[in-house]
Design an enzyme around this catalytic site. Sequence first.
Site, PDB file in Angstrom:
ATOM      1  N   LYS A   1       0.830  -1.229   0.000  1.00  0.00           N
ATOM      2  CA  LYS A   1       0.000   0.000   0.000  1.00  0.00           C
ATOM      3  C   LYS A   1       0.853   1.263   0.000  1.00  0.00           C
ATOM      4  CE  LYS A   1      -3.977  -2.218   2.153  1.00  0.00           C
ATOM      5  NZ  LYS A   1      -3.364  -3.467   2.638  1.00  0.00           N
TER       6      LYS A   1
HETATM    7  O1  LIG Z   1      -9.372  -3.056   1.668  1.00  0.00           O
HETATM    8  C1  LIG Z   1      -8.477  -3.819   2.064  1.00  0.00           C
HETATM    9  C2  LIG Z   1      -7.218  -3.825   1.515  1.00  0.00           C
HETATM   10  C3  LIG Z   1      -6.301  -4.732   1.982  1.00  0.00           C
HETATM   11  N1  LIG Z   1      -6.599  -5.603   2.962  1.00  0.00           N
HETATM   12  C4  LIG Z   1      -5.557  -6.567   3.368  1.00  0.00           C
HETATM   13  O2  LIG Z   1      -5.998  -7.881   3.053  1.00  0.00           O
HETATM   14  C5  LIG Z   1      -5.666  -8.765   4.110  1.00  0.00           C
HETATM   15  C6  LIG Z   1      -6.946  -9.297   4.739  1.00  0.00           C
HETATM   16  O3  LIG Z   1      -6.648 -10.300   5.661  1.00  0.00           O
HETATM   17  P1  LIG Z   1      -7.786 -11.280   6.265  1.00  0.00           P
HETATM   18  O4  LIG Z   1      -7.039 -12.077   7.268  1.00  0.00           O
HETATM   19  O5  LIG Z   1      -8.307 -12.120   5.141  1.00  0.00           O
HETATM   20  O6  LIG Z   1      -8.815 -10.404   6.867  1.00  0.00           O
HETATM   21  C7  LIG Z   1      -4.790  -7.980   5.074  1.00  0.00           C
HETATM   22  O7  LIG Z   1      -3.447  -8.142   4.670  1.00  0.00           O
HETATM   23  C8  LIG Z   1      -5.221  -6.554   4.852  1.00  0.00           C
HETATM   24  O8  LIG Z   1      -4.191  -5.635   5.111  1.00  0.00           O
HETATM   25  C9  LIG Z   1      -7.847  -5.605   3.494  1.00  0.00           C
HETATM   26  O9  LIG Z   1      -8.187  -6.398   4.387  1.00  0.00           O
HETATM   27  N2  LIG Z   1      -8.764  -4.702   3.040  1.00  0.00           N
END
Ligand SMILES: O=c1ccn([C@@H]2O[C@H](COP(=O)(O)O)[C@@H](O)[C@H]2O)c(=O)[nH]1
Length: 276
Positions: free
Chosen positions: A96
């Site tokens: 990001k």
């Molecule tokens: O809008 C967003 C953008 C990035 N993320 C990222 O995805 C994963 C989600 O992890 P989970 O364990 O499946 O919840 C995490 O790395 C976030 O930084 C997001 O969740 N939402």
Amino acid sequence: MEPFGTRLRRAMDERGPLCVGIDPHASLLADWGLNDDVAGLARFTRTVVEALGEQVAVFKPQAAFFERFGSRGLAVLETAVVEARERGALVLMDAKRGDIGSTMAAYAETFLRKDSPLFSDALTVSPYLGYGSLKPAVDLARESGAGLFVLALTSNPEGAEVQRAVREDGRTIAATVLGHLAAENAGAEPLGSFGAVVGATLGDLSSFDLAINGPLLAPGIGAQGATPADLPTVFGDAVRNVVPSVSRGVLRHGPDTAALRAAAHRFADEVRTALD
Ligand SMILES: O=c1ccn([C@@H]2O[C@H](COP(=O)(O)O)[C@@H](O)[C@H]2O)c(=O)[nH]1
């Protein structure tokens, strides 16, 4: 190298439309019986890459969990990127990044220059210093055959106050970002390389034009409460270009390799059923 969008479409056709996040949370390291140190980080990451590297279309390492260990954490990340790509998975680095253009150029070199130790197939970037500030990353991605995923409508509820804010011309910020991406991807086949991040948690998004001719990374499935069955409602006609992303929902099944593989298979099957 072929453009990222072409490689992504092929990977999803061949391996199924699923991105698995590599998020070595301290709590997951503990659940896996590992220490919250560099050795634990390395073991966790290697296990995920070896278990799923020949199965999933895309890995999405979350850079934050590696950076917190400093240079030795970054060394683990470098190894993971190389080994994941050797196994045929695409690597989407979730870092990001976003800054003024001159600094953005350095971030782009880190992740998108082919000879960089952290070269990744794609990178998440933030457009909140103005979409134009991302130009160095867009240019280098095009040159390297890499892709970008730009934050548009993030999965967290706090995102709305910025992303759904309405500009003087009546458009939301998110719609403006999506419009820029549609322009980047104009004419690309079978899929553009410039994607948007659009949370699977957001419910009906029919008020937004998601037809950007590029991939839509959909985090939020699993631990954040969304399911593959939500995808058609959220994405409507754009659902074919969705890259559903799951991190903890798969990782919590480790460290057993067979259980990790079964969890990823289950999510991929649920996605296929939802998209049929
Ligand atoms: O809008 C967003 C953008 C990035 N993320 C990222 O995805 C994963 C989600 O992890 P989970 O364990 O499946 O919840 C995490 O790395 C976030 O930084 C997001 O969740 N939402």
